[in-house]
Design a protein around this motif. Structure first.
Motif, PDB file in Angstrom:
ATOM      1  N   LEU A 265       0.863  -1.172   0.000  1.00  0.00           N
ATOM      2  CA  LEU A 265       0.000   0.000   0.000  1.00  0.00           C
ATOM      3  C   LEU A 265       0.902   1.225   0.000  1.00  0.00           C
ATOM      4  O   LEU A 265       1.709   1.406   0.913  1.00  0.00           O
ATOM      5  N   SER A 266       0.790   2.032  -1.040  1.00  0.00           N
ATOM      6  CA  SER A 266       1.653   3.204  -1.161  1.00  0.00           C
ATOM      7  C   SER A 266       0.808   4.444  -1.413  1.00  0.00           C
ATOM      8  O   SER A 266      -0.297   4.359  -1.962  1.00  0.00           O
ATOM      9  N   SER A 267       1.345   5.594  -1.025  1.00  0.00           N
ATOM     10  CA  SER A 267       0.589   6.835  -1.188  1.00  0.00           C
ATOM     11  C   SER A 267       1.557   8.010  -1.303  1.00  0.00           C
ATOM     12  O   SER A 267       2.525   8.106  -0.536  1.00  0.00           O
ATOM     13  N   PHE A 268       1.295   8.878  -2.279  1.00  0.00           N
ATOM     14  CA  PHE A 268       1.966  10.166  -2.329  1.00  0.00           C
ATOM     15  C   PHE A 268       1.156  11.118  -1.462  1.00  0.00           C
ATOM     16  O   PHE A 268       0.155  11.686  -1.904  1.00  0.00           O
ATOM     17  N   VAL A 269       1.591  11.254  -0.233  1.00  0.00           N
ATOM     18  CA  VAL A 269       0.910  12.166   0.698  1.00  0.00           C
ATOM     19  C   VAL A 269       0.947  13.579   0.137  1.00  0.00           C
ATOM     20  O   VAL A 269      -0.022  14.335   0.191  1.00  0.00           O
ATOM     21  N   ARG A 270       2.099  13.925  -0.421  1.00  0.00           N
ATOM     22  CA  ARG A 270       2.274  15.153  -1.193  1.00  0.00           C
ATOM     23  C   ARG A 270       3.101  14.782  -2.421  1.00  0.00           C
ATOM     24  O   ARG A 270       3.590  13.667  -2.529  1.00  0.00           O
ATOM     25  N   ARG A 271       3.245  15.716  -3.312  1.00  0.00           N
ATOM     26  CA  ARG A 271       4.035  15.417  -4.508  1.00  0.00           C
ATOM     27  C   ARG A 271       5.440  14.969  -4.152  1.00  0.00           C
ATOM     28  O   ARG A 271       6.023  14.109  -4.824  1.00  0.00           O
ATOM     29  N   ASP A 272       6.001  15.507  -3.068  1.00  0.00           N
ATOM     30  CA  ASP A 272       7.388  15.231  -2.721  1.00  0.00           C
ATOM     31  C   ASP A 272       7.548  14.185  -1.615  1.00  0.00           C
ATOM     32  O   ASP A 272       8.659  13.914  -1.181  1.00  0.00           O
ATOM     33  N   LEU A 273       6.447  13.597  -1.140  1.00  0.00           N
ATOM     34  CA  LEU A 273       6.528  12.660  -0.026  1.00  0.00           C
ATOM     35  C   LEU A 273       5.708  11.411  -0.321  1.00  0.00           C
ATOM     36  O   LEU A 273       4.499  11.491  -0.555  1.00  0.00           O
ATOM     37  N   ALA A 297       9.598   5.198   3.462  1.00  0.00           N
ATOM     38  CA  ALA A 297       9.204   6.571   3.136  1.00  0.00           C
ATOM     39  C   ALA A 297      10.280   7.185   2.258  1.00  0.00           C
ATOM     40  O   ALA A 297      11.465   6.836   2.355  1.00  0.00           O
ATOM     41  N   ALA A 298       9.865   8.089   1.363  1.00  0.00           N
ATOM     42  CA  ALA A 298      10.808   8.775   0.480  1.00  0.00           C
ATOM     43  C   ALA A 298      10.406  10.235   0.373  1.00  0.00           C
ATOM     44  O   ALA A 298       9.211  10.554   0.213  1.00  0.00           O
ATOM     45  N   TYR A 299      11.398  11.121   0.440  1.00  0.00           N
ATOM     46  CA  TYR A 299      11.151  12.566   0.352  1.00  0.00           C
ATOM     47  C   TYR A 299      12.059  13.164  -0.707  1.00  0.00           C
ATOM     48  O   TYR A 299      13.283  12.933  -0.689  1.00  0.00           O
ATOM     49  N   LEU A 313      13.976   2.712   4.788  1.00  0.00           N
ATOM     50  CA  LEU A 313      13.229   1.459   4.735  1.00  0.00           C
ATOM     51  C   LEU A 313      13.527   0.630   5.965  1.00  0.00           C
ATOM     52  O   LEU A 313      14.686   0.423   6.329  1.00  0.00           O
ATOM     53  N   GLY A 314      12.479   0.156   6.611  1.00  0.00           N
ATOM     54  CA  GLY A 314      12.615  -0.772   7.725  1.00  0.00           C
ATOM     55  C   GLY A 314      11.964  -2.097   7.377  1.00  0.00           C
ATOM     56  O   GLY A 314      10.923  -2.124   6.716  1.00  0.00           O
ATOM     57  N   ALA A 347      15.950  -5.062  10.007  1.00  0.00           N
ATOM     58  CA  ALA A 347      16.958  -4.363   9.215  1.00  0.00           C
ATOM     59  C   ALA A 347      16.443  -2.975   8.872  1.00  0.00           C
ATOM     60  O   ALA A 347      15.239  -2.742   8.765  1.00  0.00           O
ATOM     61  N   GLY A 348      17.373  -2.048   8.689  1.00  0.00           N
ATOM     62  CA  GLY A 348      17.013  -0.684   8.302  1.00  0.00           C
ATOM     63  C   GLY A 348      18.050  -0.114   7.360  1.00  0.00           C
ATOM     64  O   GLY A 348      19.255  -0.358   7.529  1.00  0.00           O
ATOM     65  N   THR A 349      17.617   0.615   6.347  1.00  0.00           N
ATOM     66  CA  THR A 349      18.531   1.251   5.399  1.00  0.00           C
ATOM     67  C   THR A 349      18.089   2.689   5.154  1.00  0.00           C
ATOM     68  O   THR A 349      16.908   3.029   5.258  1.00  0.00           O
ATOM     69  N   VAL A 350      19.067   3.508   4.801  1.00  0.00           N
ATOM     70  CA  VAL A 350      18.837   4.895   4.397  1.00  0.00           C
ATOM     71  C   VAL A 350      19.542   5.104   3.076  1.00  0.00           C
ATOM     72  O   VAL A 350      20.720   4.728   2.929  1.00  0.00           O
ATOM     73  N   GLY A 351      18.845   5.669   2.095  1.00  0.00           N
ATOM     74  CA  GLY A 351      19.427   5.855   0.779  1.00  0.00           C
ATOM     75  C   GLY A 351      19.274   7.281   0.284  1.00  0.00           C
ATOM     76  O   GLY A 351      18.295   7.973   0.602  1.00  0.00           O
ATOM     77  N   LEU A 352      20.241   7.722  -0.517  1.00  0.00           N
ATOM     78  CA  LEU A 352      20.192   9.033  -1.163  1.00  0.00           C
ATOM     79  C   LEU A 352      20.279   8.798  -2.664  1.00  0.00           C
ATOM     80  O   LEU A 352      21.221   8.169  -3.154  1.00  0.00           O
TER      81      LEU A 352
END
Length: 428
Positions: A265-273, A297-299, A313-314, A347-352
């Motif tokens: 289940l995914s959602s663009f809460v805003r255009r950038d989030l 989550a992605a911003y 990501l968790g 597990a948890g990751t952070v990406g740029l």
């Protein structure tokens, strides 16, 4: 305010029956006096609403609002082009083509619409794709020890533009890195995908694997997926897939497979989030099962055509039965459940990520040219810090050709991987 005017005009006959002739004439004159303001206000309001919806990725509602605007202002060229772009984003390429044709009837000299229509017509043609991939992973002791090469040729036949029928011929070469020998197989895939409406799409495929080595039985794999647009506020995907779990010599000889049922289940809460949650249940053919839950989550700090994005990501995994190793003396002769089977694992990751669109013309359906890079790091409950780098390049040229390259390097204390994917497509 314009909606109040519409309600007022609809009630004029009813009001006229209740008042005298003189007041009735005044009411009708008032409606005529207000008509120009009403037309300007309604057109501006619908145009602003449709652009706001499209900007915020509410494409289905944007298409509906565009249609209302076009019916109100039949000659609005900007609305016709914007509507075609929204239909392209939704995958409704047949309706997209009709929108361009309608626009060109109004203005045959609209160069961008003529070019977009030609691109849409090219996308309706059959396509042939040649692909090659290389994958190597090692780690977790004997569990992940394999090199895999895969070559394929695919014929894609569009049906009414929005539906696709695909036939693929495969060749796989799997080489366990801690044991001598390799396993060569051939196969074929039949796949179908399509966009039913702005709110529903799906795909399915079946693949047959034929192994040359008599020790390995022939296999069937495949998937089925359905995606539902929840009124533009979220996207629900449900699916099933059967896959080979061939990550080492023992898994190949045992022919271990996994049936997976999953949803996201995914959602663009805003255009950038964007927010996403997923769950997967795996049922292995060797009397084992596992559950996987993820939350991400992605911003985006910047917007198209240069997008800088941060994502997190968790993940939680739990397998009912873990690995059992069988030795004769000091020699490992077999593994029960010969695949990575963690229990109570986090597990948890952070990406740029950096995405740069280099396309000559920036409209949906144009020849796409971009590159993407992503650097990520993280750790897990096994105290296994990781770093990974991904890069991708996509180039469409000469109206009919597409080339794509993608690479991955993943490093951690317990698991390393390298991957390379290359495709070349020609659309007739």
């Amino acid at each position: 305010v314009y909606t109040s005017y519409e309600r007022y005009v609809k009630r004029l006959p009813e009001l006229g029956d209740r008042v005298g002739p003189q007041l009735k004439d005044r009411l009708e004159k008032l409606s005529l006096d207000l008509l120009p303001e009403y037309q300007v206000q309604k057109g501006a309001s619908l145009e602003a609403e449709s652009k706001w919806l499209a900007w915020n990725r509410r494409f289905a509602h944007a298409a509906e609002t565009h249609q209302e605007l076009i019916e109100f202002e039949e000659g609005n060229e900007e609305a016709l082009f914007d509507n075609a772009q929204v239909l392209c984003a939704l995958g409704s390429c047949d309706e997209e083509g009709k929108a361009y044709e309608q626009l060109l009837k109004i203005n045959p000299l609209h160069n961008l619409a003529a070019l977009a229509l030609e691109r849409q017509r090219i996308r309706r043609h059959p396509e042939v794709t040649a692909g090659y991939s290389y994958w190597e992973e090692k780690g977790y002791g004997e569990l992940s020890q394999v090199r895999r090469q895969h070559a394929e040729i695919t014929a894609d036949i569009p049906l009414r533009c929005r539906y696709h029928l695909q036939f693929t011929a495969h060749r796989w070469l799997e080489e366990p890195t801690k044991h001598n020998g390799s396993y060569l197989s051939y196969g074929h895939t039949i796949a179908f995908s399509g966009v039913v409406s702005s709110y529903l799409e799906g795909s399915a495929a079946w693949t047959r694997h034929y192994y040359e080595d008599s020790e390995v039985g022939d296999q069937n794999t495949g998937f089925a997926r359905i995606a539902v647009n929840l009124k533009d506020y979220a996207r629900l995907e449900l699916g099933y897939d059967r896959s080979n779990q061939f990550f080492n010599q023992f898994a190949i000889l045992q022919g271990v497979q996994a049936d997976a049922w999953w949803l996201t289940l995914s959602s663009f809460v805003r255009r950038d989030l964007e927010l996403k949650i997923g769950a997967r249940y795996l049922n292995y053919t060797d009397d084992n099962d596992a559950q996987v839950v993820s939350l991400g989550a992605a911003y985006a700090f910047t917007d198209h055509p240069r997008i800088l994005k941060l994502d997190v990501l968790g993940e939680y995994r739990d397998t009912r039965k873990t690995n059992v190793y069988h030795y004769v003396g000091s020699e490992l002769v077999d593994i029960t459940h010969p695949y990575w089977a963690p229990q109570n694992y986090f597990a948890g990751t952070v990406g740029l990520e950096w995405y740069h669109d280099l396309s000559r013309l920036l409209f949906c359906g144009s020849e796409l040219h971009y590159y993407r890079m992503r650097l990520s790091g993280g750790s897990d409950s096994d105290d296994n810090p990781l770093v990974a780098f991904e890069a991708e390049w996509h180039y469409e040229f000469a109206d009919h050709w597409t080339a794509q390259l993608k690479g991955l390097i993943h490093r951690s204390q317990k698991w390393d991987a390298n991957g390379l994917w290359a495709t070349l497509q020609y659309r007739f």
